[in-house]
Design an enzyme around this catalytic site. Structure first.
Site, PDB file in Angstrom:
ATOM      1  N   THR A   1      36.574  71.275  50.873  1.00  0.00           N
ATOM      2  CA  THR A   1      36.003  72.232  49.915  1.00  0.00           C
ATOM      3  C   THR A   1      34.505  71.999  49.714  1.00  0.00           C
ATOM      4  O   THR A   1      34.006  70.887  49.940  1.00  0.00           O
ATOM      5  CB  THR A   1      36.711  72.092  48.538  1.00  0.00           C
ATOM      6  OG1 THR A   1      36.331  73.163  47.693  1.00  0.00           O
ATOM      7  CG2 THR A   1      36.379  70.781  47.859  1.00  0.00           C
TER       8      THR A   1
ATOM      9  N   THR B   1      39.471  76.285  47.955  1.00  0.00           N
ATOM     10  CA  THR B   1      39.704  75.055  48.705  1.00  0.00           C
ATOM     11  C   THR B   1      40.818  75.254  49.726  1.00  0.00           C
ATOM     12  O   THR B   1      41.850  75.834  49.416  1.00  0.00           O
ATOM     13  CB  THR B   1      40.162  73.960  47.718  1.00  0.00           C
ATOM     14  OG1 THR B   1      39.134  73.790  46.766  1.00  0.00           O
ATOM     15  CG2 THR B   1      40.475  72.671  48.442  1.00  0.00           C
TER      16      THR B   1
ATOM     17  N   GLY C   1      39.537  71.843  39.918  1.00  0.00           N
ATOM     18  CA  GLY C   1      39.824  70.445  40.223  1.00  0.00           C
ATOM     19  C   GLY C   1      39.986  69.559  39.008  1.00  0.00           C
ATOM     20  O   GLY C   1      40.784  68.614  39.018  1.00  0.00           O
TER      21      GLY C   1
ATOM     22  N   THR D   1      44.704  73.684  45.088  1.00  0.00           N
ATOM     23  CA  THR D   1      43.499  74.503  45.101  1.00  0.00           C
ATOM     24  C   THR D   1      43.246  74.959  43.666  1.00  0.00           C
ATOM     25  O   THR D   1      44.161  74.956  42.851  1.00  0.00           O
ATOM     26  CB  THR D   1      43.670  75.714  46.049  1.00  0.00           C
ATOM     27  OG1 THR D   1      42.462  76.463  46.097  1.00  0.00           O
ATOM     28  CG2 THR D   1      44.811  76.613  45.615  1.00  0.00           C
ATOM     29  N   GLY D   2      42.020  75.319  43.362  1.00  0.00           N
ATOM     30  CA  GLY D   2      41.723  75.778  42.005  1.00  0.00           C
ATOM     31  C   GLY D   2      40.852  74.790  41.253  1.00  0.00           C
ATOM     32  O   GLY D   2      40.141  73.976  41.862  1.00  0.00           O
TER      33      GLY D   2
ATOM     34  N   ARG E   1      28.811  66.520  40.677  1.00  0.00           N
ATOM     35  CA  ARG E   1      30.215  66.784  40.348  1.00  0.00           C
ATOM     36  C   ARG E   1      31.105  66.646  41.602  1.00  0.00           C
ATOM     37  O   ARG E   1      30.794  67.125  42.677  1.00  0.00           O
ATOM     38  CB  ARG E   1      30.349  68.189  39.774  1.00  0.00           C
ATOM     39  CG  ARG E   1      31.753  68.586  39.337  1.00  0.00           C
ATOM     40  CD  ARG E   1      32.493  69.352  40.416  1.00  0.00           C
ATOM     41  NE  ARG E   1      33.787  69.846  39.942  1.00  0.00           N
ATOM     42  CZ  ARG E   1      34.714  70.358  40.734  1.00  0.00           C
ATOM     43  NH1 ARG E   1      34.506  70.446  42.027  1.00  0.00           N
ATOM     44  NH2 ARG E   1      35.857  70.782  40.234  1.00  0.00           N
ATOM     45  N   VAL E   2      32.233  65.966  41.429  1.00  0.00           N
ATOM     46  CA  VAL E   2      33.238  65.852  42.478  1.00  0.00           C
ATOM     47  C   VAL E   2      34.551  66.365  41.897  1.00  0.00           C
ATOM     48  O   VAL E   2      34.895  66.055  40.750  1.00  0.00           O
ATOM     49  CB  VAL E   2      33.389  64.388  42.944  1.00  0.00           C
ATOM     50  CG1 VAL E   2      34.576  64.222  43.890  1.00  0.00           C
ATOM     51  CG2 VAL E   2      32.099  63.910  43.629  1.00  0.00           C
ATOM     52  N   GLY E   3      35.280  67.132  42.675  1.00  0.00           N
ATOM     53  CA  GLY E   3      36.548  67.693  42.201  1.00  0.00           C
ATOM     54  C   GLY E   3      37.752  66.896  42.656  1.00  0.00           C
ATOM     55  O   GLY E   3      37.661  65.714  43.011  1.00  0.00           O
ATOM     56  N   ASP E   4      38.891  67.567  42.643  1.00  0.00           N
ATOM     57  CA  ASP E   4      40.152  66.913  43.001  1.00  0.00           C
ATOM     58  C   ASP E   4      40.333  66.747  44.496  1.00  0.00           C
ATOM     59  O   ASP E   4      41.065  65.846  44.938  1.00  0.00           O
ATOM     60  CB  ASP E   4      41.327  67.761  42.485  1.00  0.00           C
ATOM     61  CG  ASP E   4      41.327  69.154  43.133  1.00  0.00           C
ATOM     62  OD1 ASP E   4      40.274  69.812  43.104  1.00  0.00           O
ATOM     63  OD2 ASP E   4      42.364  69.557  43.684  1.00  0.00           O
TER      64      ASP E   4
ATOM     65  N   SER F   1      33.496  78.815  50.146  1.00  0.00           N
ATOM     66  CA  SER F   1      34.113  77.750  49.346  1.00  0.00           C
ATOM     67  C   SER F   1      34.455  76.514  50.161  1.00  0.00           C
ATOM     68  O   SER F   1      34.997  75.552  49.627  1.00  0.00           O
ATOM     69  CB  SER F   1      35.376  78.282  48.662  1.00  0.00           C
ATOM     70  OG  SER F   1      36.265  78.773  49.637  1.00  0.00           O
TER      71      SER F   1
HETATM   72  N1  GLY Z   1      39.658  72.324  43.964  1.00  0.00           N
HETATM   73  C1  GLY Z   1      38.325  72.214  44.335  1.00  0.00           C
HETATM   74  C2  GLY Z   1      37.447  71.700  43.299  1.00  0.00           C
HETATM   75  O1  GLY Z   1      37.722  71.816  42.116  1.00  0.00           O
HETATM   76  O2  GLY Z   1      36.420  71.162  43.655  1.00  0.00           O
END
Ligand code: GLY
Length: 332
Positions: free
Chosen positions: A210, A192, A246, A243-244, A220-223, A90
């Protein structure tokens, strides 16, 4: 894979997605608490706290702090340990790819002066946290994306490598047989890596790194690399990281919210619980995904909380490198 703990496995609309799909990086636990809710937790610094059971990462950050270096140095070195761990699926090398088979990494770093740097959708580079620091320190920008980020990294001396390990390629090929998205909302130990540190001067920095959601749609981009969502630091108040899933952290700007709640007088624990509460209030589907937060205030007091069981935290403080099983909202 035997350490995986599937807390839930329900479909998440069209894009039911694997969250935190990773193999646990084998770590030596120095001490394990029962489910913990550190309402009157310990304080003091230097200290470092990170999401998940990442004792090797916190130990490295602690070593850097003990040598009298800055919290920023500790964050970079600590995050690099997990990024280089090919067994962790991850973060960094070995991260599970997107649906097209490309490993794409997101990371950010923030220092005590409010400076911030990030990379999103970075490919072929082992240490996105270090590239994020270079963006912060060596450019007039705060975020570099995709090919541009990769070219920048290479121009700064980072070596391009193949981040897709045999194990992650095999997992992707297995997934492709059905191409079925399922949210594996919580693997017991890992997702993450978000890290917060306070150095001997009381200055706070943080980082977040992450490979994002497994088998995500390309692009795709997360938080994690987004200031205020995956990470926020205000050296007068404290810091928070996530974490989790995003998407849910982004919609509630979770880390900024936690720091602002601490500014209003909440403890780190109360602030983490309220930020999780905001997600739950707005999203009746919360049973299908996991989010976990950690926070620290200026005194080195900490808090952590998640939606579901299975979230862990590692903290190195007062000479102890300890794992904590986080308290959580969904007691069923
Ligand atoms: N928290 C990591 C993501 O959603 O990419």
């Amino acid at each position: 894979m035997k350490r995986r703990k599937f807390i839930q496995n329900a479909s998440l609309s069209t894009f039911g997605i694997a969250v935190g799909t990773s193999v646990f990086a084998s770590e030596t636990k120095t001490s394990i608490s029962e489910v913990s809710n550190p309402k009157s937790g310990t304080s003091g610094f230097p200290m470092v706290i990170a999401t998940w059971n990442v004792n090797s990462s916190t130990a490295e950050a602690w070593r850097v702090l003990q040598e009298g270096n800055s919290a920023l140095d500790a964050i970079e070195k600590g995050c690099m340990v997990e990024e280089a761990n090919a067994e962790g699926q991850s973060v960094g090398i070995g991260g599970l790819p997107d649906r097209d088979g490309n490993v794409t990494l997101d990371a950010c770093i923030m220092d005590s002066k409010g400076n911030y740097g990030a990379v999103v959708y970075l490919q072929h580079i082992m240490h996105p946290i270090s590239v994020a620091r270079k963006v912060m320190e060596d450019t007039p920008h705060v975020i570099l994306a995709g090919k541009g980020a990769e070219q920048f990294a290479i121009s700064e001396g980072f070596k391009p490598i193949d981040l897709l390990t045999e194990a992650s390629k095999k997992a992707w090929e297995e997934w492709k047989k059905t191409s079925q998205y399922k949210p594996i909302i919580n693997i017991e130990n890992h997702d993450t890596i978000g890290m917060l540190a306070i150095d001997k001067n009381g200055d706070i920095s943080g980082g977040c790194t992450t490979s994002g959601l497994a088998y995500k749609i390309a692009g795709r981009v997360g938080d994690s690399p987004i200031i205020g969502s995956g990470l926020f630091i205000d050296n007068e108040i404290g810091g928070a990281t996530a974490t989790g899933l995003g998407e849910e952290v982004l919609k509630t700007v979770g880390s900024f919210l936690i720091v602002e709640l601490m500014r209003q007088g909440k403890t780190p624990q109360q602030a983490c619980e309220e930020a999780i509460g905001r997600i739950i209030k707005k999203n009746p589907d919360y049973k299908d995904f996991q989010v976990g937060y950690i926070a620290v205030n200026k005194k080195g007091e900490t808090g952590w909380y998640s939606i579901h069981d299975g979230f862990w935290v590692t903290k190195y403080q007062n000479d102890k490198n300890e794992n904590f099983h986080s308290d959580f909202y969904d007691k069923k």
